[in-house]
Motif scaffolding. Structure first.
Motif, mmCIF file in Angstrom:
data_model
loop_
_atom_site.group_PDB
_atom_site.id
_atom_site.type_symbol
_atom_site.label_atom_id
_atom_site.label_comp_id
_atom_site.label_asym_id
_atom_site.label_seq_id
_atom_site.Cartn_x
_atom_site.Cartn_y
_atom_site.Cartn_z
ATOM 1 N N ARG A 80 -0.012 -3.568 2.689
ATOM 2 C CA ARG A 80 -1.307 -2.738 2.938
ATOM 3 C C ARG A 80 -2.685 -3.209 2.674
ATOM 4 O O ARG A 80 -2.805 -4.135 1.951
ATOM 5 C CB ARG A 80 -0.919 -1.412 2.201
ATOM 6 C CG ARG A 80 -1.006 -1.599 0.628
ATOM 7 C CD ARG A 80 -0.268 -0.490 -0.084
ATOM 8 N NE ARG A 80 -0.212 -0.759 -1.705
ATOM 9 C CZ ARG A 80 -1.053 -0.533 -2.469
ATOM 10 N NH1 ARG A 80 -2.353 0.067 -2.202
ATOM 11 N NH2 ARG A 80 -0.842 -1.006 -3.606
ATOM 12 N N HIS A 83 -3.902 -4.702 -0.341
ATOM 13 C CA HIS A 83 -2.923 -5.188 -1.170
ATOM 14 C C HIS A 83 -2.019 -5.980 -0.443
ATOM 15 O O HIS A 83 -0.875 -5.723 -0.008
ATOM 16 C CB HIS A 83 -2.189 -4.392 -1.982
ATOM 17 C CG HIS A 83 -1.366 -4.967 -3.072
ATOM 18 N ND1 HIS A 83 -1.995 -5.356 -4.327
ATOM 19 C CD2 HIS A 83 0.015 -4.928 -3.052
ATOM 20 C CE1 HIS A 83 -0.510 -5.977 -4.737
ATOM 21 N NE2 HIS A 83 0.235 -5.766 -4.140
ATOM 22 N N ARG A 235 -3.186 6.012 -6.391
ATOM 23 C CA ARG A 235 -3.031 4.634 -6.458
ATOM 24 C C ARG A 235 -1.382 4.193 -6.320
ATOM 25 O O ARG A 235 -0.838 3.410 -5.673
ATOM 26 C CB ARG A 235 -3.498 3.999 -7.704
ATOM 27 C CG ARG A 235 -3.988 2.349 -7.377
ATOM 28 C CD ARG A 235 -4.567 1.955 -8.659
ATOM 29 N NE ARG A 235 -3.910 2.242 -9.820
ATOM 30 C CZ ARG A 235 -3.059 1.841 -10.534
ATOM 31 N NH1 ARG A 235 -2.530 0.566 -10.036
ATOM 32 N NH2 ARG A 235 -2.466 2.126 -11.820
ATOM 33 N N SER A 239 1.162 3.030 -3.162
ATOM 34 C CA SER A 239 1.907 1.641 -3.481
ATOM 35 C C SER A 239 3.387 1.964 -3.330
ATOM 36 O O SER A 239 3.938 1.230 -2.630
ATOM 37 C CB SER A 239 1.579 1.388 -4.662
ATOM 38 O OG SER A 239 2.415 0.210 -5.160
ATOM 39 N N SER A 336 2.230 -4.851 -8.086
ATOM 40 C CA SER A 336 0.825 -4.861 -8.433
ATOM 41 C C SER A 336 -0.052 -5.924 -9.378
ATOM 42 O O SER A 336 -1.344 -6.414 -8.862
ATOM 43 C CB SER A 336 0.561 -3.519 -9.298
ATOM 44 O OG SER A 336 1.421 -3.772 -10.504
#
Lengths: 355, 167
Positions: A80, A83, A235, A239, A336
């Protein structure tokens, strides 16, 4: 009065959480958004070149070709915006290419690892060289993609491969006690020919079940509890949504390649012992001379670390490094922490060897 | 409400205790399940289940395939197998086209080298020889230097821009 307001707020918050839950469970996140151009196709395979993000003079001279597994979408490499491994590498000045194997149909049931590694891959590499104008290139193989790139590097060592990066590479199947998959596909319990006779290709659902059943509680329960606990944190939600979009978009595996993986690798461990025959030639790992970086995920339950370390003793590369990192099979590249750990290490290693 | 009271009310969250208990239970269950699926007994059980499912569904699958094949034949429509066979032939044609594309790239590179006045190296002779043999090699194996590739790209860009002007 204040209490009534508090109860209403609580209801509104719960309703909002349920709306968020409904959205992430029933829609697909926008993944693989980095701009790219289709530069070559063959059968279902597609080669993409990503639009550069740095000025020409700041770019590395050696192009990088990414190869992912043949039973999952490669979009995990460009998960994405903000990220994405692809985006990160583009910002570091690499000329990045991605080979998407596509979704095999019934007509592809005879495709073997041979076809992927020494038929399709060399053709895609030829195109990378033509488009980039470079004589040399780097290959990054992840999971089954690492098997394919290893076979390629051993079979065609003189084609300009300068750097070989293997991520969570399942190459050594000797430690049968450490491999749950190896137990499941043991010839006493699993008749691979019967399955392929029934389906042609290995169905995506069966592959998905196999991967998830290795850690059933985490995959079928904890993942959803984690989402529920963090529904207020955008967030975490975004994710999770992106990862869930990728995880639930599975593809079948070409029948002959699956049979080879089970019989010749899981059962007979031919690749690491230099016994695998591809297109009539033995895959001799000592022919690999490219600079080699092997990345091992310490918490990998799909490709345990014991499967990836042996390769370093088999190749002839003078420049070789083993990099161990805390994390799981997918987490080390898409989790992450990846942007702080794995990606910068790959960039440091590759950058020094891409001049 | 004072800060102290806020902190106190946060500490009193009953759901936090529930979550803690739930996570501890899930952790314990996860470890047990990982050990369970890593046993020969589990492998044997899943293998037997799969075998049983395939055995039970096989007659139905075969009957359905036969009936579908007959229906398609009656309707003069191709079967799935026939479409797959056709797709395989298309792939073979695509491969041949890709081989030809590779050869054309190399011929173009050699010709551009001549056009640009670059001396043809030993590699180009090898390339010509391999072209005559019909072998598929990468451009690198043909010995084409980077400058020659750039010349090819320049020429292609010139052709493209000429094409655009014509349009």
């Amino acid at each position: 009065m204040r209490q009534t307001g508090g109860v209403l707020d609580s209801f509104q918050a719960t309703a909002e959480r349920l709306r968020t839950l409904n959205r992430v469970m029933t829609t697909k996140a926008a993944i693989a958004q980095t701009p790219k151009e289709l530069v070559w196709t063959l059968n279902k395979a597609k080669l993409y070149r990503y639009a550069p993000m740095t000025e020409a003079e700041k770019r590395h001279a050696i192009p990088l070709l990414l190869i992912f597994a043949i039973m999952n979408r490669p979009s995990i490499l460009d998960l994405r915006p903000g990220h994405s491994f692809v985006e990160f590498m583009l910002r570091q000045g690499y000329d990045v290419y991605l080979l998407d194997w596509g979704v095999p149909g019934l007509e592809d049931r005879h495709m073997k690892l041979d076809d992927y590694a020494v038929e399709y891959l060399p053709r895609a590499i030829r195109k990378v060289k033509t488009v980039s104008g470079a004589e040399e290139f780097s290959l990054l193989g992840w999971c089954i993609g690492a098997i394919l790139t290893t076979i390629y590097a051993a079979m065609l060592p003189d084609e300009g491969l300068r750097n070989l990066l293997l991520l969570t590479a399942p190459l050594d199947f000797s430690n049968r006690n450490g491999l749950t998959f190896a137990k499941w596909v043991d010839e006493r319990y699993f008749d691979v020919d019967k399955v392929l006779e029934a389906f042609g290709n290995m169905p995506a659902e069966m592959i998905d079940y196999g991967a998830k059943a290795l850690k059933p509680v985490e995959n079928y329960l904890s993942s959803y509890y984690k989402l529920w606990d963090n529904l207020d944190d955008p967030r975490v939600v975004e994710s999770w949504h992106a990862m869930n979009t990728w995880v639930t978009d599975n593809i079948p595996m070409a029948g002959a390649a699956y049979r080879q993986l089970i019989v010749e690798l899981y059962r007979k461990n031919k690749l690491i012992n230099n016994q695998l025959v591809v297109r009539g030639g033995v895959v001799d790992l000592s022919r690999i001379r490219a600079n080699l970086l092997t990345v091992i995920a310490e918490g990998d339950h799909i490709t345990p670390p014991c499967q990836s370390a042996t390769i370093l003793t088999k190749v002839s590369s003078r420049d070789k490094e083993l990099y161990r990192i805390h994390g799981g099979h997918i987490g080390i590249m898409a989790g992450s922490a990846a942007a702080r750990t794995t990606w910068p290490h790959i960039d440091r290693w590759l950058g020094a060897r891409s001049r | 409400m004072s800060d102290g009271q806020e902190k106190g009310s946060k500490a009193f969250d009953p759901m936090e205790t529930f979550r803690g208990m739930r996570d501890a239970y899930l952790d314990a269950m996860a470890k047990t399940m990982v050990e369970a699926v890593n046993t020969e007994a589990y492998a044997q059980a899943t293998g037997a289940m799969l075998e049983g499912t395939l055995a039970v569904t096989a007659p139905f699958r075969e009957a359905m395939e036969k009936s579908l094949a007959n229906t398609l034949q009656q309707l003069s429509l191709p079967s799935r197998q026939e479409v797959a066979a056709l797709a395989e032939r298309f792939t073979n044609i695509e491969m041949r086209l890709d081989d030809m594309d590779a050869k054309l790239d190399r011929i173009e590179a050699i010709l551009c080298g001549e056009e640009e006045g670059e001396p043809l190296g030993e590699g180009s002779e090898d390339a010509a020889a391999s072209l005559a043999e019909g072998a598929v090699q990468s451009p690198a194996a043909a010995g084409g230097p980077q400058a020659r590739r750039k010349a090819v790209r320049r020429r292609r860009m010139r052709q493209r821009s000429a094409g655009n002007t014509r349009k």
